[in-house]
Design an enzyme around this catalytic site. Structure first.
Site, PDB file in Angstrom:
ATOM      1  CE  LYS A  91       7.021 -22.985 -82.812  1.00 57.79           C
ATOM      2  NZ  LYS A  91       7.889 -21.831 -83.055  1.00 57.79           N
TER       3      LYS A  91
HETATM    4  C1  E4P Z   1       6.263 -18.686 -82.534  1.00 61.65           C
HETATM    5  O1  E4P Z   1       6.548 -19.747 -82.027  1.00 61.65           O
HETATM    6  C2  E4P Z   1       6.989 -18.094 -83.665  1.00 61.65           C
HETATM    7  O2  E4P Z   1       8.356 -18.354 -83.489  1.00 61.65           O
HETATM    8  C3  E4P Z   1       6.871 -16.604 -83.743  1.00 61.65           C
HETATM    9  O3  E4P Z   1       6.034 -16.076 -82.744  1.00 61.65           O
HETATM   10  C4  E4P Z   1       6.694 -16.043 -85.106  1.00 61.65           C
HETATM   11  O4  E4P Z   1       6.571 -14.651 -85.025  1.00 61.65           O
HETATM   12  P1  E4P Z   1       6.793 -13.655 -86.263  1.00 61.65           P
HETATM   13  O5  E4P Z   1       5.513 -13.554 -87.002  1.00 61.65           O
HETATM   14  O6  E4P Z   1       7.181 -12.365 -85.632  1.00 61.65           O
HETATM   15  O7  E4P Z   1       7.886 -14.270 -87.104  1.00 61.65           O
END
Ligand code: E4P
Length: 214
Positions: free
Chosen positions: A83
Site C-alpha cells: 500500500k
Molecule cells: C483503508 O485501507 C483504510 O485502512 C481505512 O479504510 C481508513 O478508514 P478510517 O477513515 O476509518 O480510518
C-alpha cells in the site's frame, strides 16, 4: 463484490474468517500501531489466516524508501499487497513496484483525478476514502461513482476498493454502484448481517416448535 476487513486485530480476523464472507484485508499504520508487537509477524499471521489479498502500507515518504519498504513487505508473504499513499512520490513508487510485478494499493485517494493517475501507473487497487469525505460534508459515494465511470471508459483493470467505510449504507451503495471491494471495520461487517425481524422471526419459530409433541 468482495468484502475485506479493515483491521490489524487477530481476534477480529479469526472471528470473521470462519463465516466465509471475507475475501481479503486492509491494514494501515494506525491499525497496526494499535496492536503493538512485531508488525511483520502480525502480517504473516494475517496472511496465513485470511489467505487472500492483505494490504500492508509503507511509511517512507520518498519514492526510493517506499520501493525498498514495498519490496520488504512483499517478501513477507505472497498475499501481501503493497500500500502506498497517493503522493507524487507514491505515484513514482507505484509505477516502479508494479513494473516489477508487485501488486500495489494506492491509498488516501480523495478525487477522481488521483484515481485516474493511480490506474495509469498500474495500481492493482485504488482506495478512495468515503467516510473521511462525508466527514467534511463532501459526498464520498459520488467519488466512487465517478471513479467507476472513468475506469470503465478506458477499461482500466485497477479495482476500486471502497475504504473508510463507516456504516452498512456505505456498503449497500458501493455494491449498487458496482464497486469491486468494500473494506469494513469489524463492527460494520457485523451490522451487515443484522435484522431485528430475523431475530424475532426465529424466536417465534422456535417457540412454536416447542408446542409440537416430540
Ligand atoms: C483503508 O485501507 C483504510 O485502512 C481505512 O479504510 C481508513 O478508514 P478510517 O477513515 O476509518 O480510518
Amino acid at each position: 463484490m468482495k468484502l475485506f476487513i479493515d483491521s490489524g486485530n487477530l481476534k477480529e480476523i479469526e472471528a470473521l474468517v470462519p463465516l466465509g464472507i471475507i475475501d481479503g484485508i486492509t491494514t494501515n499504520p494506525s491499525l497496526l500501531a494499535k496492536e503493538g508487537g512485531d508488525y511483520k509477524a502480525i502480517l504473516k499471521k494475517i496472511c496465513q489466516i485470511v489467505k487472500g489479498p492483505t494490504s500492508a502500507e509503507v511509511v517512507a515518504t520518498d519514492a526510493e524508501g517506499m520501493i525498498r519498504q514495498g519490496r520488504e513487505l512483499a517478501a513477507i508473504d505472497e498475499h501481501i499487497i503493497v500500500k502506498v499513499p497517493f503522493t507524487k512520490e507514491g505515484v513514482k513508487a507505484c509505477k516502479a513496484l508494479s513494473s516489477e510485478g508487485k501488486k500495489v494499493n494506492v491509498t488516501l485517494v480523495f478525487s477522481p483525478t488521483q484515481a485516474l493517475l493511480a490506474a495509469k501507473v498500474g495500481a492493482y487497487f485504488v482506495s478512495p476514502f468515503v467516510g473521511r469525505l462525508d466527514d467534511i460534508a463532501t459526498d464520498g459515494m459520488q467519488l466512487i461513482a465517478e471513479i467507476l465511470e472513468i475506469y470503465e471508459n478506458y477499461d482500466f483493470k485497477t479495482e476500486v476498493l471502497v475504504a473508510s467505510v463507516r456504516h452498512p449504507m456505505h456498503v449497500q451503495q458501493a455494491a449498487r454502484l458496482g464497486a469491486h471491494i468494500a473494506t469494513c471495520p469489524f463492527s460494520v461487517l457485523m451490522q451487515l448481517a443484522k435484522h431485528p425481524l430475523t431475530d424475532s422471526g426465529l424466536a417465534k419459530f422456535l417457540e412454536d416448535w416447542k408446542k409440537v409433541p416430540q
